[in-house]
Design an enzyme around this catalytic site. Structure first.
Site, PDB file in Angstrom:
ATOM      1  N   GLU A 163      -9.290   3.728   2.209  1.00  0.00           N
ATOM      2  CA  GLU A 163      -8.792   3.786   0.836  1.00  0.00           C
ATOM      3  C   GLU A 163      -7.731   2.735   0.538  1.00  0.00           C
ATOM      4  O   GLU A 163      -7.573   2.323  -0.608  1.00  0.00           O
ATOM      5  CB  GLU A 163      -8.225   5.193   0.546  1.00  0.00           C
ATOM      6  CG  GLU A 163      -6.770   5.437   0.976  1.00  0.00           C
ATOM      7  CD  GLU A 163      -6.529   5.327   2.478  1.00  0.00           C
ATOM      8  OE1 GLU A 163      -7.502   5.401   3.233  1.00  0.00           O
ATOM      9  OE2 GLU A 163      -5.367   5.143   2.876  1.00  0.00           O
ATOM     10  N   LYS A 168       0.866  -1.186   0.000  1.00  0.00           N
ATOM     11  CA  LYS A 168       0.000   0.000   0.000  1.00  0.00           C
ATOM     12  C   LYS A 168       0.895   1.226   0.000  1.00  0.00           C
ATOM     13  O   LYS A 168       1.682   1.431   0.920  1.00  0.00           O
ATOM     14  CB  LYS A 168      -0.905   0.012   1.233  1.00  0.00           C
ATOM     15  CG  LYS A 168      -1.615   1.358   1.469  1.00  0.00           C
ATOM     16  CD  LYS A 168      -2.516   1.349   2.706  1.00  0.00           C
ATOM     17  CE  LYS A 168      -3.078   2.736   3.010  1.00  0.00           C
ATOM     18  NZ  LYS A 168      -3.917   2.769   4.226  1.00  0.00           N
ATOM     19  N   ASP A 180      -2.513  10.355   3.362  1.00  0.00           N
ATOM     20  CA  ASP A 180      -3.902   9.956   3.566  1.00  0.00           C
ATOM     21  C   ASP A 180      -4.632  11.003   4.402  1.00  0.00           C
ATOM     22  O   ASP A 180      -4.551  11.005   5.623  1.00  0.00           O
ATOM     23  CB  ASP A 180      -3.941   8.578   4.265  1.00  0.00           C
ATOM     24  CG  ASP A 180      -5.379   8.089   4.482  1.00  0.00           C
ATOM     25  OD1 ASP A 180      -6.294   8.686   3.901  1.00  0.00           O
ATOM     26  OD2 ASP A 180      -5.538   7.094   5.223  1.00  0.00           O
ATOM     27  N   LYS A 229     -10.037  13.114   7.802  1.00  0.00           N
ATOM     28  CA  LYS A 229      -9.519  12.789   9.131  1.00  0.00           C
ATOM     29  C   LYS A 229      -9.463  14.063   9.978  1.00  0.00           C
ATOM     30  O   LYS A 229      -9.320  15.164   9.436  1.00  0.00           O
ATOM     31  CB  LYS A 229      -8.092  12.227   9.009  1.00  0.00           C
ATOM     32  CG  LYS A 229      -8.000  10.819   8.491  1.00  0.00           C
ATOM     33  CD  LYS A 229      -6.552  10.360   8.457  1.00  0.00           C
ATOM     34  CE  LYS A 229      -6.435   8.944   7.895  1.00  0.00           C
ATOM     35  NZ  LYS A 229      -7.101   7.913   8.698  1.00  0.00           N
ATOM     36  N   ARG A 240      -7.517  -0.404   1.209  1.00  0.00           N
ATOM     37  CA  ARG A 240      -8.061  -1.665   0.695  1.00  0.00           C
ATOM     38  C   ARG A 240      -8.517  -1.525  -0.754  1.00  0.00           C
ATOM     39  O   ARG A 240      -8.496  -2.492  -1.504  1.00  0.00           O
ATOM     40  CB  ARG A 240      -9.173  -2.161   1.634  1.00  0.00           C
ATOM     41  CG  ARG A 240     -10.345  -1.235   1.744  1.00  0.00           C
ATOM     42  CD  ARG A 240     -11.162  -1.462   3.020  1.00  0.00           C
ATOM     43  NE  ARG A 240     -10.484  -0.970   4.221  1.00  0.00           N
ATOM     44  CZ  ARG A 240     -11.016  -1.008   5.442  1.00  0.00           C
ATOM     45  NH1 ARG A 240     -12.207  -1.548   5.646  1.00  0.00           N
ATOM     46  NH2 ARG A 240     -10.348  -0.540   6.480  1.00  0.00           N
ATOM     47  N   ASP A 243       1.789   6.570   5.317  1.00  0.00           N
ATOM     48  CA  ASP A 243       0.815   5.597   4.836  1.00  0.00           C
ATOM     49  C   ASP A 243       1.279   4.842   3.587  1.00  0.00           C
ATOM     50  O   ASP A 243       0.525   4.083   3.000  1.00  0.00           O
ATOM     51  CB  ASP A 243      -0.531   6.308   4.597  1.00  0.00           C
ATOM     52  CG  ASP A 243      -1.719   5.406   4.882  1.00  0.00           C
ATOM     53  OD1 ASP A 243      -1.547   4.391   5.574  1.00  0.00           O
ATOM     54  OD2 ASP A 243      -2.825   5.723   4.400  1.00  0.00           O
ATOM     55  N   ASP A 261     -12.037   7.122   3.631  1.00  0.00           N
ATOM     56  CA  ASP A 261     -10.819   6.936   4.432  1.00  0.00           C
ATOM     57  C   ASP A 261     -10.417   5.467   4.503  1.00  0.00           C
ATOM     58  O   ASP A 261      -9.332   5.146   4.967  1.00  0.00           O
ATOM     59  CB  ASP A 261     -11.046   7.516   5.836  1.00  0.00           C
ATOM     60  CG  ASP A 261      -9.746   7.715   6.601  1.00  0.00           C
ATOM     61  OD1 ASP A 261      -8.671   7.634   5.961  1.00  0.00           O
ATOM     62  OD2 ASP A 261      -9.809   7.951   7.820  1.00  0.00           O
TER      63      ASP A 261
HETATM   64  N1  BES Z   1      -4.041   4.768   6.848  1.00  0.00           N
HETATM   65  C1  BES Z   1      -5.158   4.501   7.678  1.00  0.00           C
HETATM   66  C2  BES Z   1      -4.826   3.519   8.808  1.00  0.00           C
HETATM   67  C3  BES Z   1      -3.858   4.025   9.853  1.00  0.00           C
HETATM   68  C4  BES Z   1      -4.331   4.631  11.002  1.00  0.00           C
HETATM   69  C5  BES Z   1      -2.494   3.852   9.706  1.00  0.00           C
HETATM   70  C6  BES Z   1      -3.441   5.063  11.957  1.00  0.00           C
HETATM   71  C7  BES Z   1      -1.613   4.285  10.664  1.00  0.00           C
HETATM   72  C8  BES Z   1      -2.090   4.888  11.802  1.00  0.00           C
HETATM   73  C9  BES Z   1      -6.282   3.904   6.860  1.00  0.00           C
HETATM   74  O1  BES Z   1      -6.363   4.315   5.543  1.00  0.00           O
HETATM   75  C10 BES Z   1      -7.565   4.318   7.513  1.00  0.00           C
HETATM   76  O2  BES Z   1      -7.831   5.471   7.531  1.00  0.00           O
HETATM   77  N2  BES Z   1      -8.313   3.353   8.025  1.00  0.00           N
HETATM   78  C11 BES Z   1      -9.546   3.634   8.682  1.00  0.00           C
HETATM   79  C12 BES Z   1     -10.568   2.636   8.207  1.00  0.00           C
HETATM   80  C13 BES Z   1     -11.967   2.966   8.594  1.00  0.00           C
HETATM   81  C14 BES Z   1     -12.431   4.237   7.914  1.00  0.00           C
HETATM   82  C15 BES Z   1     -12.881   1.821   8.225  1.00  0.00           C
HETATM   83  C16 BES Z   1      -9.309   3.496  10.173  1.00  0.00           C
HETATM   84  O3  BES Z   1      -8.526   2.637  10.586  1.00  0.00           O
HETATM   85  O4  BES Z   1      -9.883   4.284  10.910  1.00  0.00           O
HETATM   86 ZN    ZN Z   2      -4.603   4.928   4.725  1.00  0.00          ZN
HETATM   87 MN    MN Z   3      -7.449   6.133   5.323  1.00  0.00          MN
END
Ligand code: BES
Ligand code: ZN
Ligand code: MN
Length: 493
Positions: free
Chosen positions: A341, A257, A262, A269, A343, A280, A339
């Site tokens: 994204e 990824k 992000d 966010k 996946r 990210d 967010d």
């Molecule tokens: N890049 C983030 C995950 C992340 C969070 C990495 C904190 C490192 C530190 C990912 O893209 C994300 O935002 N995931 C969301 C998913 C949710 C919206 C279903 C999350 O984990 O909140």
């Molecule tokens: Zn992300």
């Molecule tokens: Mn995200």
């Protein structure tokens, strides 16, 4: 830092590091030092130095030496090569890099040790080197006396040729780790899809085949899940394939990824801590560093790395919550949350890598979910797999190099939650439970023909919040040593 290997003659001056087993077990090097007028026993006695694992004692102005550093290897029976590397890391951390330019090191293994001295010396050097990493290119005002000058480590060896040979692949791996750390450390205005793709070109000189796809080619291939993420950014996406041919047969595939920043997109966010989202792309960086190492050490394996590089931004063209996209696999996805994204990016990368390279197994790495940090903190990365053997190989490799993994379940009940009421699946659920499993279960829908697959959620391990034995605080390069070990033990002919 330059690392060299020399015959065992004690250096005449400078900083000397002496590693020994718990006791302390004074070996030949300590005895040789006595002849130089250095009474290590007395000094260790006064300070209570026992040689416990990673214990250090800095002794200033000993005989002709400005500084002698003792470092413990721990109990003789428990000494491993990983442990020796960690002692090298501890030694590095104990030496003031602004004051000492050159370090000589001796590793005194305990009598009857099963470890070969050359391997011990090579691993000690690798650990020292890994811990010496710095990302300081953006400091312009460091005072002269605070500027790091440490630039040379000399291992004093009984058989320096053998040690040098043992070190060559370990150096290749350390360089791969450094490559990854630097890519992750760079801010997102420097590391964006196009510039990262350009960075990858440097690997051509190692014999890696580098192929880059731009948006037009991605459109033709039907990568609409990835393109949907990219459409809110002024920086166009890239897909980079890196292929290393050092063996026979179907390649092992690594997928990363590479979200260079992000913001969350329209599902924006919160601003607090958002700067961390420049990390990210750590999964992609780990894949790039791994391919670098495999090529640099001429690993006898066929391997391919595919990274999806995009920036997740919320401009007027951005994807909306509720949008439906058709992925490269043909399956449709309802984008509940922009967010989620990573996946979406990985979905198309998984399809692409399977159809293009017909790999024997696929391993993806991604900073995929905040939920994995809630579950495992920063100590383990999440491991998800449809294949027990692959999962076990990864788990073991992780334990051996201290890039630890912990396996989570996948099953039909979790899979059902991924269904959407308007499309084949939805990228996020409204229930805030088992978020990391949900994401993995989503990815699993893109695995074809039961290809052995593992997903590593490295959101909690890509960045070290504090110093670790082989990693100064900052970008860890997590995954590079793990995947190299996996390959060494299971996939090299
Ligand atoms: N890049 C983030 C995950 C992340 C969070 C990495 C904190 C490192 C530190 C990912 O893209 C994300 O935002 N995931 C969301 C998913 C949710 C919206 C279903 C999350 O984990 O909140
Ligand atoms: Zn992300
Ligand atoms: Mn995200």
């Amino acid at each position: 830092m330059k690392v060299t290997f020399s015959p065992p003659a004690l250096p005449k001056k400078g900083c000397l590091v002496l590693a020994m087993a718990e006791g302390p077990e004074w070996g030949a090097s300590a005895r040789a030092l006595e002849k130089h007028g250095v009474d290590l026993k007395a000094a260790a006695g006064v300070h209570g130095f026992k040689g416990r694992k990673d214990e250090t004692l800095s002794l200033l102005s000993q005989g002709k030496y400005a500084r002698i550093l003792l470092v413990g290897l721990g109990k003789a029976a428990d000494i491993t090569l990983q442990g020796i590397a960690e002692a090298g890391g501890a030694a590095c951390a104990a030496i003031p890099a602004a004051k000492v330019a050159e370090v000589s090191a001796l590793v005194d293994l305990p009598p009857k040790s099963k470890t070969a001295p050359a391997d011990a010396e090579a691993h000690f050097a690798q650990g020292f080197l890994l811990r010496s990493y710095r990302f300081d290119k953006y400091f312009t005002k460091t005072p002269k006396d605070k500027r790091p000058v440490l630039n040379h480590l000399v291992l004093l060896c009984r058989d320096e040729k053998k040690a040098r040979r043992a070190f060559a692949p370990l150096l290749a791996i350390a360089e791969g780790v450094f490559f990854t750390r630097s890519l992750v450390s760079e801010p997102a205005n420097v590391a964006y899809p196009e510039s990262l793709a350009k960075e990858c070109q440097s690997m051509k000189s190692l014999g890696v085949k580098v192929d880059v796809l731009g948006p037009a080619q991605m459109k033709t291939l039907g990568m609409n899940a990835l393109l949907g993420v990219a459409q809110g950014s002024a920086n166009p996406p890239r897909v980079v394939s890196l292929s290393w041919k050092g063996g026979k047969g179907a390649p092992l595939a690594f997928v990363g990824k590479g979200v260079t920043f992000d913001t969350g997109g329209i599902s924006l966010k919160p601003s607090h801590g958002m700067e961390d989202m420049k990390h990210d792309m750590a999964g992609a960086a780990a894949v790039i560093g791994t391919l670098f190492s495999l090529a640099a050490r001429k690993a006898k394996v066929n391997a391919v790395g595919v990274v999806g590089l995009v920036e997740n931004m919320p401009d007027g063209g951005a994807q909306r919550p509720g949008d439906v996209v058709t992925s490269m696999s043909g399956q449709t996805i309802e984008v509940i949350n922009t967010d989620a994204e990573g996946r979406l990016v990985l979905a198309d990368m998984l399809t692409y890598v399977q159809r293009k390279f017909k790999p024997r197994a696929v391993i993806d790495l991604a900073t995929l979910t905040g939920a994995i940090i809630l579950a495992l903190g920063n100590e383990h990365a999440g491991l998800f797999s449809n294949d027990d053997k692959l999962a076990e190989q990864l788990f073991d490799a992780g334990r051996e190099v201290e890039e630890k993994l912990w396996r989570f379940p996948l099953n039909e009940a979790y899979d059902r939650q991924v269904n959407s009421s308007i499309a084949d699946m939805k990228n996020a659920s409204n229930e805030r439970v088992a978020g990391s499993i949900y994401a993995a279960q989503f990815l699993a829908r893109f695995i074809e023909n039961k290809t052995p697959w593992a997903h590593l959620d490295i959101a909690g391990t890509a960045w070290a919040k504090r110093d670790l034995p082989l990693t100064p605080k900052g970008a860890a390069g997590f995954g590079v040593r793990l995947l190299n070990r996996l390959v060494e033990e299971n996939y090299e002919s």
